[in-house]
Design an enzyme around this catalytic site. Sequence first.
Site, PDB file in Angstrom:
ATOM      1  N   ASP A  86       0.843  -1.184   0.000  1.00  0.00           N
ATOM      2  CA  ASP A  86       0.000   0.000   0.000  1.00  0.00           C
ATOM      3  C   ASP A  86       0.888   1.247   0.000  1.00  0.00           C
ATOM      4  O   ASP A  86       2.071   1.182   0.356  1.00  0.00           O
ATOM      5  CB  ASP A  86      -0.867  -0.086   1.265  1.00  0.00           C
ATOM      6  CG  ASP A  86      -1.680   1.148   1.502  1.00  0.00           C
ATOM      7  OD1 ASP A  86      -2.365   1.597   0.571  1.00  0.00           O
ATOM      8  OD2 ASP A  86      -1.627   1.670   2.632  1.00  0.00           O
TER       9      ASP A  86
ATOM     10  N   ASP B   6      -0.352   5.102   0.911  1.00  0.00           N
ATOM     11  CA  ASP B   6      -0.625   6.091   1.963  1.00  0.00           C
ATOM     12  C   ASP B   6      -0.805   5.409   3.317  1.00  0.00           C
ATOM     13  O   ASP B   6      -1.631   4.508   3.470  1.00  0.00           O
ATOM     14  CB  ASP B   6      -1.890   6.889   1.620  1.00  0.00           C
ATOM     15  CG  ASP B   6      -1.727   7.705   0.340  1.00  0.00           C
ATOM     16  OD1 ASP B   6      -0.602   7.771  -0.194  1.00  0.00           O
ATOM     17  OD2 ASP B   6      -2.734   8.265  -0.134  1.00  0.00           O
TER      18      ASP B   6
HETATM   19 MG   LIG Z   1      -3.139   3.006   3.368  1.00  0.00          MG
END
Ligand SMILES: [Mg+2]
Length: 191
Positions: A8, A10
């Site tokens: 991932d 952010d």
């Molecule tokens: Mg995230």
Amino acid sequence: MQRYLFIDRDGTLIQSPPPGGQVDTFDKLHFYPFVITWLGRIVRELPYKIVMVSNQNGLGLPMFPESDFYPTQNFMLAVFKTEGIHFEEIIIDDSLPEELSELRKPRIGRMAHYINNLNVDLKNSFVIGDRLTDVQFAKNLGCKAFFLNPENTRGVGELTDTVEELKNNWVALASTEWEAIYKYLKNYQPQ
Ligand SMILES: [Mg+2]
């Protein structure tokens, strides 16, 4: 067979923008603590390729134009590259959560070329993320997850399994430290 880390963005590689916001200016770009050190050691020392998988809600719409997204994204990638951290693929979904797109994480509509590839060792691959939707994504792929923010409850509306099922059966390691992920992988015995 090739093992992968599906990572991932952010909240995992860089710090999360405030709720409802985006990382669209340089003052919002902050790397996750020690990610460069430990992800760098992972890719230099261990047999994993890395892929970035990120939902960027509404990217390309007037509220979040690509011309605001790519300068910080490209700078981040350039910094990683100086430490030998190269993402084999970068998968970005630009839909909104309410569209329930099959292409949006935790759904796996963008992942067929990994799922259907006999050279990809999904069973010994991992998702790394900061939300339960990343753990759900891991389950949907047939991987385990490293859950970087175990207290985070954002995104639970997008789960198809219960929180208990995901936490009990699909989290390999819950930790806020990238160092812990490195140590886990260093000692990991593939099954
Ligand atoms: Mg995230």
